[in-house]
Scaffold this motif. Structure first.
Motif, mmCIF file in Angstrom:
data_model
loop_
_atom_site.group_PDB
_atom_site.id
_atom_site.type_symbol
_atom_site.label_atom_id
_atom_site.label_comp_id
_atom_site.label_asym_id
_atom_site.label_seq_id
_atom_site.Cartn_x
_atom_site.Cartn_y
_atom_site.Cartn_z
ATOM 1 N N GLN A 8 -0.547 -0.064 -2.213
ATOM 2 C CA GLN A 8 -1.198 -0.534 -3.617
ATOM 3 C C GLN A 8 -0.983 -2.065 -3.655
ATOM 4 O O GLN A 8 0.178 -2.553 -3.016
ATOM 5 C CB GLN A 8 -0.747 -0.070 -4.788
ATOM 6 N N LEU A 9 -1.821 -2.892 -4.048
ATOM 7 C CA LEU A 9 -1.327 -4.461 -4.318
ATOM 8 C C LEU A 9 -1.620 -4.681 -5.868
ATOM 9 O O LEU A 9 -2.540 -4.312 -6.366
ATOM 10 C CB LEU A 9 -2.681 -5.380 -3.789
ATOM 11 N N VAL A 10 -0.539 -5.241 -6.248
ATOM 12 C CA VAL A 10 -0.453 -5.642 -7.655
ATOM 13 C C VAL A 10 -0.292 -7.104 -8.078
ATOM 14 O O VAL A 10 0.682 -7.693 -7.688
ATOM 15 C CB VAL A 10 0.656 -4.916 -8.510
ATOM 16 N N GLU A 11 -1.529 -7.788 -8.771
ATOM 17 C CA GLU A 11 -1.491 -9.108 -8.841
ATOM 18 C C GLU A 11 -0.740 -9.410 -10.270
ATOM 19 O O GLU A 11 -1.214 -8.512 -11.084
ATOM 20 C CB GLU A 11 -2.791 -9.712 -8.591
ATOM 21 N N SER A 12 -0.338 -10.590 -10.383
ATOM 22 C CA SER A 12 0.122 -11.148 -11.647
ATOM 23 C C SER A 12 0.059 -12.514 -11.569
ATOM 24 O O SER A 12 0.050 -13.068 -10.673
ATOM 25 C CB SER A 12 1.457 -10.539 -12.190
ATOM 26 N N GLY A 13 0.152 -13.227 -12.886
ATOM 27 C CA GLY A 13 0.351 -14.664 -12.864
ATOM 28 C C GLY A 13 -1.063 -15.370 -13.538
ATOM 29 O O GLY A 13 -0.824 -16.513 -13.782
ATOM 30 N N ALA A 32 2.897 -5.829 -2.449
ATOM 31 C CA ALA A 32 2.470 -4.542 -1.957
ATOM 32 C C ALA A 32 3.472 -3.629 -2.027
ATOM 33 O O ALA A 32 4.616 -3.680 -1.999
ATOM 34 C CB ALA A 32 2.020 -4.796 -0.514
ATOM 35 N N SER A 33 2.953 -2.248 -2.178
ATOM 36 C CA SER A 33 3.999 -1.230 -2.476
ATOM 37 C C SER A 33 3.251 -0.097 -1.848
ATOM 38 O O SER A 33 1.827 0.064 -1.318
ATOM 39 C CB SER A 33 4.199 -0.829 -3.864
ATOM 40 N N GLY A 34 4.256 0.848 -1.244
ATOM 41 C CA GLY A 34 3.666 2.009 -0.487
ATOM 42 C C GLY A 34 4.065 2.243 1.076
ATOM 43 O O GLY A 34 4.926 1.476 1.184
ATOM 44 N N SER A 35 3.237 2.564 1.727
ATOM 45 C CA SER A 35 3.660 2.737 3.402
ATOM 46 C C SER A 35 3.117 1.349 3.848
ATOM 47 O O SER A 35 2.119 1.352 4.470
ATOM 48 C CB SER A 35 2.858 4.144 3.906
#
Length: 115
Positions: free
Chosen positions: A3-8, A24-27
């Protein structure tokens, strides 16, 4: 699953600055390419900037000298520093990563630049 999580993202006046982040999180294996794309209303998605494993960067002409892409491999994070923002930079900005042979996209973060 990655999963990719954007911010800003946000609203800023012309000439202002924003810094986008994407984690990026996960495997996660080896991240080959990280990039930022953007899509303005009624326009096609375009590549804004990319950075390879070796640190080579590429920018669309319209942002050269104003935007800087960087990566923190230890944090699985890619950044986009945006300076001297212009109203034409207004768009939904997407994070992109290629891990192995698989591409992943973030959900997008809105950047709005007022004149």
């Amino acid at each position: 699953q990655v999963q990719l999580v954007e911010s800003g993202g946000g609203l800023v006046q012309a000439g202002g600055t924003l810094r986008l982040s994407c984690v990026a999180s996960g495997s996660i294996g080896s991240i080959n390419v990280l990039a930022w794309y953007r899509q303005a209303p009624g326009k096609q998605r375009e590549l804004v900037a990319s950075i390879t494993n070796g640190g080579s960067t590429n920018y669309v002409d319209s942002v050269k000298g104003r935007f800087t892409i960087s990566r923190d491999n230890a944090k699985n994070t890619v950044y986009l520093q945006m300076n001297s923002l212009k109203p034409e930079d207004t768009a939904l900005y997407y994070c992109y990563m290629r891990i192995g042979i698989t591409s992943y996209w973030g959900q997008g973060t809105q950047v709005t630049v007022s004149s």
